[in-house]
Scaffold this motif. Structure first.
Motif, short mmCIF file in Angstrom:
data_model
loop_
_atom_site.label_atom_id
_atom_site.label_comp_id
_atom_site.label_asym_id
_atom_site.label_seq_id
_atom_site.Cartn_x
_atom_site.Cartn_y
_atom_site.Cartn_z
N GLN A 3 -6.46 5.64 2.65
CA GLN A 3 -6.93 4.41 2.19
C GLN A 3 -6.80 4.37 0.63
N PRO A 4 -6.38 3.50 0.09
CA PRO A 4 -5.67 2.19 1.00
C PRO A 4 -4.47 2.46 1.53
N ARG A 5 -4.25 1.82 2.87
CA ARG A 5 -3.20 2.18 3.64
C ARG A 5 -1.77 2.00 2.83
N VAL A 6 -0.90 2.77 3.50
CA VAL A 6 0.65 2.68 2.72
C VAL A 6 1.64 2.56 3.70
N PRO A 7 2.59 2.00 3.48
CA PRO A 7 3.81 1.86 4.34
C PRO A 7 4.17 3.33 4.98
N GLY A 8 5.16 2.90 6.18
CA GLY A 8 5.52 4.04 7.15
C GLY A 8 4.75 4.06 8.38
N GLY A 9 5.70 5.06 9.02
CA GLY A 9 5.11 5.19 10.59
C GLY A 9 3.52 5.60 10.43
#
Length: 435
Positions: free
Chosen positions: A164-170
């Protein structure tokens, strides 16, 4: 430490491997040596996990996605089909070793081999060496002493959906990991056979994976490098067997590099080129990708990243982790019934020496019983008998400590790559009336 054939691990017969490899070569040779893996049939999932889209952290143990069946694989959770990313369901982690058919899958580019003809395939050792090598599978099996090591392979982004916060990627849950007994040839023996010249600095690894990457970044071939003065070089194994069997195609057949204690980005699949370099590797996958903040636990903030100036270094060893596997919380537990809490743990820094459980929000801890020790880099199971006295919701937390004194923290991790998550895990249970 690397365990020889005569050690604890199951014996692996080179003669049997040759017979199996011959069968594999004959069957695989009917297809081109480098093919595009067929598109996954996403429209036919057998089941689907509870939905989750964020923006909060993923509350589920695994990632959320359809369950798919692919060649040589049990049903696994599909994250993406290009590149291929498949996650292992929670129940497979109840034992120390992960079945080959259930081992997670992670590729970086969209063109991966679905066939390798062993008649023409060679492992090439080149670069700053005096005697370049082109070794067949038969050469690896006959000319070098086999070594076996138990080691965890974990994707750098395992548990990324927790950040958190969200990050890109699988958006992996906890299942982008697995443990196996890997049998093969020591990397050091191969380098010695090639005769490294003075001035050698790194060893670069490349497999058969190719595809489209960021333009101008030199990223269309996946390549990683290790410093030759890194002690892990002496522990690395070029593995041709996984749990006593040839590697599944999706896990890197015919050989992959095993880098004990390190994240899987260095565990090159379908390894075909080993290059000794006399200068630092600055290809995209080293200079730009798979880098972490040069801070304690590799953590920073979104604000610091936006401001710039955060020094980064290549990702390396895996932090300490522990998990509760069963019960999985899907059903009520009767009050007064003793249940066996069971899980697994590992560290990239050495043996786990202690696992503890808390049922009062980390105020007090009870030691769990550790399972068999299969080596410094292996999964190690643990268990603890637990008897809930009253009804209601219970939160069970698990933490581990390793032989280097590392202990799990309850502080989260954040970095732009979504790497290194190892916060203390919590699991909720509902206890109901026994009558």
């Amino acid at each position: 430490m690397i365990e020889s054939e005569s050690g604890r691990a199951d014996k692996f017969s080179r003669r049997a491997m040759l017979r199996t490899a011959g069968i594999a070569a004959g069957s695989l040779a009917t297809a081109p040596a480098f093919n595009l893996l067929p598109t996954f049939a996403q429209e036919k999932p057998s089941t689907e996990l509870t939905n989750f889209t964020g923006p909060g952290a993923n509350p589920h143990w695994n990632s959320v996605g359809p369950i798919v069946s692919e060649p040589q694989k049990a049903p696994l959770i599909l994250l993406t089909d290009r590149p291929v990313q498949l996650e292992t369901p929670r129940n497979y982690f109840a034992s120390a070793f992960t079945p080959n058919k259930a081992f997670y899958v992670r590729w970086h580019l969209d063109r991966i081999p679905n066939a390798v003809d062993l008649k023409s395939w060679r492992l090439r050792i080149e670069g700053n060496v005096s005697s370049p090598q082109a070794l067949s599978m038969g050469d690896l099996l006959r000319k070098f002493r086999p070594e076996t090591i138990a080691a965890v392979n974990q994707c750098s982004g395992n548990s990324r959906s927790r950040l958190q916060p969200r990050v890109p990627g699988g958006q992996w849950g906890n299942g982008a990991m697995g443990n196996a007994r890997w049998t093969g040839v020591k990397l050091r023996d191969l380098l010695n056979a090639a005769g490294m010249k003075s001035g050698s600095l790194q060893v670069q690894l490349q497999g058969l994976e190719q595809g489209e990457g960021p333009e101008g970044m030199g990223s269309r071939s996946f390549m990683k490098s290790l410093d030759l003065d890194n002690p892990v070089i002496d522990e690395c194994v070029v593995a041709y067997a996984m749990n006593g069997e040839p590697l599944p195609m999706l896990n890197g057949f015919p050989v992959r590099l095993v880098v004990p204690g390190y994240f899987a980005t260095y565990w090159m699949k379908c390894l075909t080129w080993i290059r000794v370099l006399d200068k630092a590797d600055e290809n995209f996958w080293m200079k730009t990708a798979y880098r972490i903040p040069d801070t304690p636990r590799g953590t920073t903030t979104p604000e610091a990243m936006k401001a710039g100036g955060v020094k980064t270094v290549p990702i390396g060893r895996m932090p300490l982790r522990s998990f509760l596997i069963s019960p999985d919380g899907s059903g009520k537990i009767p009050a007064g019934m003793t249940v066996n809490l069971r899980g697994t743990t590992f560290s990239g820094y050495g043996r786990v020496t202690k696992v503890e459980i808390s049922e009062d929000n980390l105020k007090t801890w009870k030691p769990a019983q550790l399972g068999e020790d299969f080596g410094a880099y292996s999964f190690r199971t643990w268990d603890l008998a637990w008897t809930p006295k009253t009804t209601g919701k219970f939160s069970i937390a698990v933490r581990a400590t390793d032989e280097k004194g590392n202990a799990q923290s309850d502080e989260p991790v954040w970095n732009a790559g979504g790497y290194l998550w190892n916060k203390i895990e919590r699991h909720e249970f509902v206890v109901g009336a026994a009558e």
